[in-house]
Scaffold this active site. Structure first.
Site, PDB file in Angstrom:
ATOM      1  N   ARG A 178     -36.915  74.920  -1.756  1.00 12.97           N
ATOM      2  CA  ARG A 178     -36.230  73.654  -1.544  1.00 12.97           C
ATOM      3  C   ARG A 178     -35.757  73.043  -2.857  1.00 12.97           C
ATOM      4  NH1 ARG A 178     -38.117  70.021   2.638  1.00 12.97           N
ATOM      5  NH2 ARG A 178     -39.990  71.295   2.594  1.00 12.97           N
ATOM      6  N   CYS A 219     -28.019  67.107  24.130  1.00 10.27           N
ATOM      7  CA  CYS A 219     -28.579  66.376  25.259  1.00 10.27           C
ATOM      8  C   CYS A 219     -30.084  66.160  25.049  1.00 10.27           C
ATOM      9  CB  CYS A 219     -28.314  67.140  26.551  1.00 10.27           C
ATOM     10  SG  CYS A 219     -28.592  66.152  28.024  1.00 10.27           S
ATOM     11  N   TYR A 250     -33.649  74.629   4.593  1.00  9.72           N
ATOM     12  CA  TYR A 250     -34.271  74.558   5.924  1.00  9.72           C
ATOM     13  C   TYR A 250     -33.373  73.951   6.998  1.00  9.72           C
ATOM     14  CZ  TYR A 250     -38.401  75.749   3.269  1.00  9.72           C
ATOM     15  OH  TYR A 250     -39.285  76.388   2.436  1.00  9.72           O
TER      16      TYR A 250
END
Length: 463
Positions: free
Chosen positions: A317, A388, A418
């Site tokens: 990251r 949805c 990620y």
């Protein structure tokens, strides 16, 4: 200054004086606004990128990835040299992996960590030297281990007793020598989300410290396995040194014990270094982290009267997170009255299919108007996707100009890690392309999907 009002905004979210401002820690260094107020990334205006590639669009700044990779390697090299040892940095491929990124980070002197057979094949397809790869995973299949040994993966990180026996059979049958490390759990809980903390006892990775000596003894019995040391990863999105310091001390107790039975040349303390997702995040500089972690190991070794081992680390990251920016087009907008104020819901043409982290972890992100500068006052916004699901949130809390309208472009920073790896086709939404930008040029490095691609997988459609 804005007057204090009752608001559903969290305490950490400050009303900005300018809802167009760009917090430097969150964005790639190349991001700026053009003279017309449009956001540009890597020297290219957001509108130009969208006209060529569409939305949603995941943009990755090559210069930012390379800069962070080089800075991380330099930081750990310098810290290790100061304490009389060496350091290797592995890029944690699970953060974002494709052949282009493998080449970038290896160009900058990093090795690469993979954790499945698929990730291994991506690295190999990029032309990576297999000897510079580390292979993780709590459930490596026999086929995956056979492939890793066949191609000469530099280090396999063993995660269980069963894996030792699988490897023993493979090296015996093939007559090869395989370098291995053992992953252990130090019991240290990182300052992070429970699902991101990986060194506490009740979870799937590694082995407890008190069970590790017996497993190392078994590894050392096997002629074709070379024991290289211990591995411990305490979690992800960690801002401080304290957790690493405590974990290193516990692992060094085991390290010292194992020296009685032979050499323990290396210690891998994992990664998990945090990045800024919002203006409230204040991660440590990589140089500060490197100095603090390596100093903690050096002090621990000195206190025990043992030589400091070679060190290795696995950031992912911290290399790619802030290099990524996702561009969306605004669709519907609605205001919702609440007991303590109101919130504007702003829907975009992506969502949890291209960024599942808010739904999975409650992760916080930022957003800015990208197609122009807004002229309106800051208004509290929740940016949501088109799926949805009520949990389909892209940015939970943000202030944006109140004149944002359908058709405007929004940019969400810190999406380099990620997001693409966790993407899906939920609601049959195609995954977006990944486009690299650098010095005013752009290119697709991962092709986007189309509805035709999704229908092509449906075996019930006659062709």
């Amino acid at each position: 200054m804005h007057s204090a009002v009752t608001s559903p905004a969290p305490d950490w979210l400050v009303v900005p004086d300018d809802a167009n401002d760009l917090v430097p820690a969150v964005w790639p260094a190349s991001v700026a606004r053009t003279s017309e107020g449009e956001l540009s990334i890597g020297g290219i205006a957001a509108g130009a990128l969208v006209r060529e590639y569409g939305t949603p669009l995941q943009v990755l700044d090559e210069g930012e990835v390379r800069r962070r990779a080089a800075a991380t390697r330099s930081a750990f090299d310098a810290a290790a040299e100061e304490h009389g040892t060496t350091a290797r940095v592995y890029y944690a491929g699970k953060a974002l992996l494709n052949t282009t990124i493998v080449r970038w980070v290896m160009d900058e002197g990093l090795n690469v960590d993979v954790c499945t057979g698929g990730e291994l094949e991506v690295a190999l397809a990029a032309g990576a030297d297999a000897g510079r790869l580390g292979f993780h995973g709590n459930n490596k299949s026999t086929a995956e281990l056979e492939r890793a040994v066949e191609v000469g993966v530099g280090t396999i990180i063993i995660d269980s007793a069963l894996e030792i026996e699988r490897l023993a059979a493979i090296v015996s049958r093939t007559g090869t020598m395989q370098r291995v490390m053992l992953r252990v759990n130090s019991g240290v809980h990182a300052e992070t989300h429970d699902f991101l903390a990986t060194a506490h006892e009740d979870q799937k990775f590694g082995t407890p410290l008190d069970a590790a000596a017996a497993l190392v003894a078994r590894i050392r019995e096997i002629e074709g396995l070379a024991f290289a040391g211990l591995h411990c990863h305490i979690g992800s999105q960690i801002f401080g040194v304290a957790g690493f310091r405590e974990s290193a001390g516990r692992v060094l107790d085991l390290h010292e014990q194992l020296l009685a039975g032979g050499d323990v040349p290396q210690l891998n303390l994992g990664g998990g270094f945090g990045i800024a997702y919002t203006r409230a995040d204040t991660p440590e500089a990589i140089e500060t982290l490197a100095q603090g972690i390596v100093a903690a190991v050096a002090e621990g070794c000195a206190a025990r009267g043992i030589r400091i081992p070679a060190l290795s680390f696995e950031p992912g990251r911290a290399i790619v997170g802030n290099a990524g920016v996702t561009l969306y087009e605004v669709g519907t907008i609605k205001d919702v009255a609440l007991e303590n104020g109101s919130r504007r819901y702003m829907s975009v043409d992506g969502g949890m299919s291209d960024n599942a982290r808010p739904a999975l972890y409650g992760a916080q992100f930022s957003a800015r108007l990208a197609s122009r500068e807004g002229a309106g006052e800051p208004v509290l916004v929740r940016v949501v996707g088109k799926h949805c699901e009520s949990g389909d949130i892209v940015v939970d809390h943000e202030y944006l100009p109140d004149d944002v309208v359908p058709g405007d472009l929004l940019a969400v920073p810190a999406t380099g890690a990620y997001c693409a790896p966790l993407s899906s086709n939920y609601n049959h939404v195609p995954r977006p392309p990944i486009v690299a930008v650098h010095d005013g040029a752009s290119r697709v490095i991962v092709r986007g999907e189309t509805i035709a691609d999704l229908l092509g997988r449906d075996a019930g459609i006659e062709r």
